[in-house]
Design a protein around this motif. Structure first.
Motif, PDB file in Angstrom:
ATOM      1  N   PRO A 219      -2.442  -1.938  -1.510  1.00  0.00           N
ATOM      2  CA  PRO A 219      -1.243  -1.892  -1.446  1.00  0.00           C
ATOM      3  C   PRO A 219      -0.989  -0.451  -0.949  1.00  0.00           C
ATOM      4  O   PRO A 219      -0.343   0.075   0.255  1.00  0.00           O
ATOM      5  CB  PRO A 219      -0.507  -2.765  -1.632  1.00  0.00           C
ATOM      6  N   ALA A 220      -1.323   0.121  -2.089  1.00  0.00           N
ATOM      7  CA  ALA A 220      -1.288   1.403  -1.991  1.00  0.00           C
ATOM      8  C   ALA A 220      -1.548   2.759  -0.925  1.00  0.00           C
ATOM      9  O   ALA A 220      -1.268   3.091   0.162  1.00  0.00           O
ATOM     10  CB  ALA A 220      -1.015   2.656  -3.848  1.00  0.00           C
TER      11      ALA A 220
ATOM     12  N   TYR B 188       9.077   1.777   3.883  1.00  0.00           N
ATOM     13  CA  TYR B 188       7.379   1.262   4.081  1.00  0.00           C
ATOM     14  C   TYR B 188       8.019  -0.187   4.231  1.00  0.00           C
ATOM     15  O   TYR B 188       8.200  -1.291   4.827  1.00  0.00           O
ATOM     16  CB  TYR B 188       6.851   1.383   2.135  1.00  0.00           C
ATOM     17  N   SER B 189       9.829  -0.535   3.241  1.00  0.00           N
ATOM     18  CA  SER B 189       9.864  -1.467   3.279  1.00  0.00           C
ATOM     19  C   SER B 189      10.978  -2.193   4.097  1.00  0.00           C
ATOM     20  O   SER B 189      10.553  -3.551   4.363  1.00  0.00           O
ATOM     21  CB  SER B 189      10.809  -1.729   2.028  1.00  0.00           C
ATOM     22  N   ALA B 190      11.284  -1.273   4.977  1.00  0.00           N
ATOM     23  CA  ALA B 190      11.725  -1.812   6.861  1.00  0.00           C
ATOM     24  C   ALA B 190      11.027  -2.135   7.335  1.00  0.00           C
ATOM     25  O   ALA B 190      11.670  -2.596   8.058  1.00  0.00           O
ATOM     26  CB  ALA B 190      12.418  -0.346   6.621  1.00  0.00           C
ATOM     27  N   VAL B 191       9.603  -1.959   6.983  1.00  0.00           N
ATOM     28  CA  VAL B 191       8.624  -1.965   8.664  1.00  0.00           C
ATOM     29  C   VAL B 191       8.513  -3.034   7.736  1.00  0.00           C
ATOM     30  O   VAL B 191       7.689  -4.488   8.939  1.00  0.00           O
ATOM     31  CB  VAL B 191       7.687  -0.711   7.825  1.00  0.00           C
ATOM     32  N   PHE B 192       8.074  -3.091   6.836  1.00  0.00           N
ATOM     33  CA  PHE B 192       6.550  -4.568   5.679  1.00  0.00           C
ATOM     34  C   PHE B 192       7.497  -5.642   5.651  1.00  0.00           C
ATOM     35  O   PHE B 192       6.697  -6.584   4.691  1.00  0.00           O
ATOM     36  CB  PHE B 192       5.797  -3.622   5.415  1.00  0.00           C
TER      37      PHE B 192
ATOM     38  N   ALA C  36       7.620   0.962  -5.830  1.00  0.00           N
ATOM     39  CA  ALA C  36       6.885   0.727  -7.457  1.00  0.00           C
ATOM     40  C   ALA C  36       5.974  -0.519  -7.577  1.00  0.00           C
ATOM     41  O   ALA C  36       5.346  -0.344  -8.259  1.00  0.00           O
ATOM     42  CB  ALA C  36       8.925  -0.012  -7.705  1.00  0.00           C
ATOM     43  N   ASP C  37       6.401  -1.583  -6.569  1.00  0.00           N
ATOM     44  CA  ASP C  37       4.941  -2.130  -6.571  1.00  0.00           C
ATOM     45  C   ASP C  37       3.760  -2.555  -5.934  1.00  0.00           C
ATOM     46  O   ASP C  37       3.252  -3.623  -5.925  1.00  0.00           O
ATOM     47  CB  ASP C  37       6.110  -4.085  -5.576  1.00  0.00           C
ATOM     48  N   VAL C  38       3.574  -1.287  -5.270  1.00  0.00           N
ATOM     49  CA  VAL C  38       2.413  -0.689  -5.077  1.00  0.00           C
ATOM     50  C   VAL C  38       1.586  -0.395  -5.717  1.00  0.00           C
ATOM     51  O   VAL C  38       0.029  -0.302  -5.833  1.00  0.00           O
ATOM     52  CB  VAL C  38       2.152  -0.492  -3.922  1.00  0.00           C
ATOM     53  N   LEU C  39       1.948  -0.120  -7.933  1.00  0.00           N
ATOM     54  CA  LEU C  39       1.048  -0.027  -8.184  1.00  0.00           C
ATOM     55  C   LEU C  39       0.563  -1.049  -9.135  1.00  0.00           C
ATOM     56  O   LEU C  39      -1.186  -0.457  -9.385  1.00  0.00           O
ATOM     57  CB  LEU C  39       1.821   0.489  -9.375  1.00  0.00           C
ATOM     58  N   ARG C  40       0.144  -2.369  -8.533  1.00  0.00           N
ATOM     59  CA  ARG C  40       0.049  -2.799  -9.180  1.00  0.00           C
ATOM     60  C   ARG C  40      -1.868  -3.499  -8.448  1.00  0.00           C
ATOM     61  O   ARG C  40      -1.023  -3.998  -6.823  1.00  0.00           O
ATOM     62  CB  ARG C  40       1.068  -4.909  -9.927  1.00  0.00           C
ATOM     63  N   GLU C  41      -2.439  -3.694  -8.941  1.00  0.00           N
ATOM     64  CA  GLU C  41      -3.905  -4.547  -7.890  1.00  0.00           C
ATOM     65  C   GLU C  41      -3.080  -6.033  -7.870  1.00  0.00           C
ATOM     66  O   GLU C  41      -3.352  -6.460  -8.213  1.00  0.00           O
ATOM     67  CB  GLU C  41      -5.041  -4.111  -8.739  1.00  0.00           C
TER      68      GLU C  41
ATOM     69  N   HIS D  56      10.419  -3.614  -0.950  1.00  0.00           N
ATOM     70  CA  HIS D  56       9.832  -2.853  -1.338  1.00  0.00           C
ATOM     71  C   HIS D  56       9.783  -1.509  -1.982  1.00  0.00           C
ATOM     72  O   HIS D  56       9.734  -0.243  -1.599  1.00  0.00           O
ATOM     73  CB  HIS D  56       8.192  -2.430  -0.383  1.00  0.00           C
ATOM     74  N   ALA D  57      11.200  -1.325  -1.889  1.00  0.00           N
ATOM     75  CA  ALA D  57      12.195  -0.084  -3.072  1.00  0.00           C
ATOM     76  C   ALA D  57      11.483   0.717  -3.464  1.00  0.00           C
ATOM     77  O   ALA D  57      11.130   0.401  -4.452  1.00  0.00           O
ATOM     78  CB  ALA D  57      13.614  -0.197  -2.849  1.00  0.00           C
ATOM     79  N   GLY D  58      11.437   2.487  -2.809  1.00  0.00           N
ATOM     80  CA  GLY D  58      10.854   3.236  -3.822  1.00  0.00           C
ATOM     81  C   GLY D  58       8.657   2.501  -4.228  1.00  0.00           C
ATOM     82  O   GLY D  58       8.759   3.222  -5.298  1.00  0.00           O
TER      83      GLY D  58
END
Length: 455
Positions: free
Chosen positions: A96-97, A59-63, A83-88, A79-81
């Motif tokens: 984002p998730a 996801y990080s490599a694309v966006f 982790a940052d899509v957990l936050r609204e 955006h590796a892993g």
């Protein structure tokens, strides 16, 4: 947060997720009886591998923000892993998730499509390695080129095909279908033909293929319509054009079959349906409902003719990935340059609507870039894995049947014989072989009896 758009994308996600077993059944029904489980496993295994890759860095490599602002690859650490899509994100229309999950399905389907080209000749373990490596080196960069939109304020730079070239690809004609189709071609060129080709096994179950095609048809409305990322007019137009193209293609394919082979077949009908869906994927937001009929009709007429070329050109594309996905994707992408209407959601103007040759030229550059990059890198990946791990099956395994020798299973138990629980995988495999041999022997005896007139 837009609740309606979130609900629509959740529904689209569930529809697209059904395409995974749909593709497995679509391919499985078309393979020979000794390879049905293998191709199903290839589809499911590839999807699982790519989903992991997507979460870790994909996801990080694309966006992510493009390295050097060149539009070639996103920052793999941003955006590796996930982790940052957990936050609204209260400013985002959709979570984002959810967007990350939806785009993951595009990645897994793209890699799984390639399996149809190389059926009956690859080892399962190296295939899984290929799936991960191909996703990293081919899908992620191309998806960044096509899908990553630059921020309006310039804070994030996206892919060069979308933002600098200005090509139109609504839902993945280049990144998904041309990409997987030409990768399939590169793989079969690198690995060579199956033993005995051009003779090939008869399809195991055309009803299974039709069922899988129906599941793909259902999921494709989520695939294309969900790419609008909102519940509104754009998604509605896309659903309409997707439907029109698929059915126009089905009819055109059957007409070609009737003229050339004197039969309109169920396999041809579902193949035509898929060819139309492939072709309309890049164009679904750019053409009118009548334009969608044209896109579908052209795909349905050209793709079955393209499939026949494999016998003249000598490449063994087992399940016609090249003829349907590569050719259909190229046709749909280029026809945007001809049929795009400013009244459609993309608001582009093609040649036949007075827009001149510019858009057609832009679409052509996008097609050629993906063709060249994907073919070259895929060929190198296949050759590297084959030299180091041995990707090609040995001749003995190919002759014996992939399902039994590789997976220790057979797709069908038609004799109804009882069996005890095997003590080990090897013993279980031997039991499956015995059952298959007994079934073949019984079929031979029945055939001999009919020939002698004793049955």
């Amino acid at each position: 947060m837009d609740a309606a758009s979130t609900a629509w994308l959740l529904a689209a996600f569930m529809g697209v997720s059904l395409m995974v077993p749909g593709l497995a059944l679509f391919y499985g029904g078309m393979t020979g009886v000794r390879s049905m489980l293998n191709v199903i496993m290839m589809v499911l295994g590839a999807c699982a591998v790519v989903a992991v890759v997507w979460t870790v860095v994909g996801y990080s490599a694309v966006f992510g923000d493009s390295y050097g602002h060149l539009g070639l690859l996103g920052d793999v650490t941003e955006h590796a892993g996930l982790a940052d899509v957990l936050r609204e994100d209260k400013d985002a229309a959709i979570p984002p998730a959810l967007f990350a999950a939806f785009q993951a399905l595009f990645a897994v389907i793209t890699v799984a499509i390639i399996a149809g080209a190389v059926v009956d000749r690859v080892r399962f373990g190296p295939w899984l390695v290929f799936s991960g490596v191909w996703a990293l080196l081919v899908y992620l960069p191309v998806a960044h080129w096509v899908f990553a939109l630059s921020a309006e304020d310039g804070s994030t730079v996206g892919g060069w095909i979308l933002n600098r070239l200005g090509a139109i690809d609504y839902a993945g004609g280049t990144a998904v279908h041309i990409n997987s189709g030409v990768a399939g071609l590169a793989a079969v060129v690198a690995l060579g033909a199956r033993l005995g080709w051009p003779s090939q096994p008869r399809p195991t179950s055309i009803p299974f293929t039709v069922l899988g095609g129906g599941m793909l048809f259902f999921g494709w409305f989520g695939f294309n319509g969900g790419s609008a990322l909102a519940a509104g007019n754009s998604a509605s137009v896309v659903v309409l054009t997707t439907m029109n193209a698929s059915f126009a293609s089905l009819l055109a394919w059957l007409l070609v079959e009737r003229v050339m082979d004197r039969h309109a077949t169920a396999l041809g009908a579902v193949s035509g349906l898929i060819a139309g869906l492939v072709a309309i994927t890049p164009a679904c937001g750019a053409v009118s409902p009548m334009g969608a009929l044209v896109v579908g009709a052209v795909a349905g007429a050209v793709c079955p003719l393209a499939i026949r070329l494999k016998y003249k050109l000598g490449y063994d594309d087992a399940l016609d990935v090249v003829g349907v996905h590569l050719v259909g994707g190229v046709l749909g992408t280029l026809m945007v340059g001809l049929l795009a209407t400013p009244d459609a959601p993309n608001a582009a103007t093609g040649l036949l609507y007075g827009g001149g040759l510019r858009l057609l030229g832009v679409q052509t550059v996008a097609v050629l870039a993906v063709l060249a990059y994907s073919f070259a890198v895929t060929w190198l990946i296949v050759k590297a894995i084959d030299r180091t791990m041995g990707m090609r099956l040995d001749a003995e395994t190919e002759r014996a049947g992939v399902d039994i020798t590789v997976h220790g299973e057979a797709a069908w138990n038609l004799d109804g014989a009882l069996h005890r629980l095997a003590a080990s995988p090897a013993e279980r495999a031997r039991e499956v072989v015995r059952s298959a041999e007994e079934l073949a022997s019984a079929a031979t005896r029945r055939s001999d009896a009919r020939d002698d007139g004793t049955e």
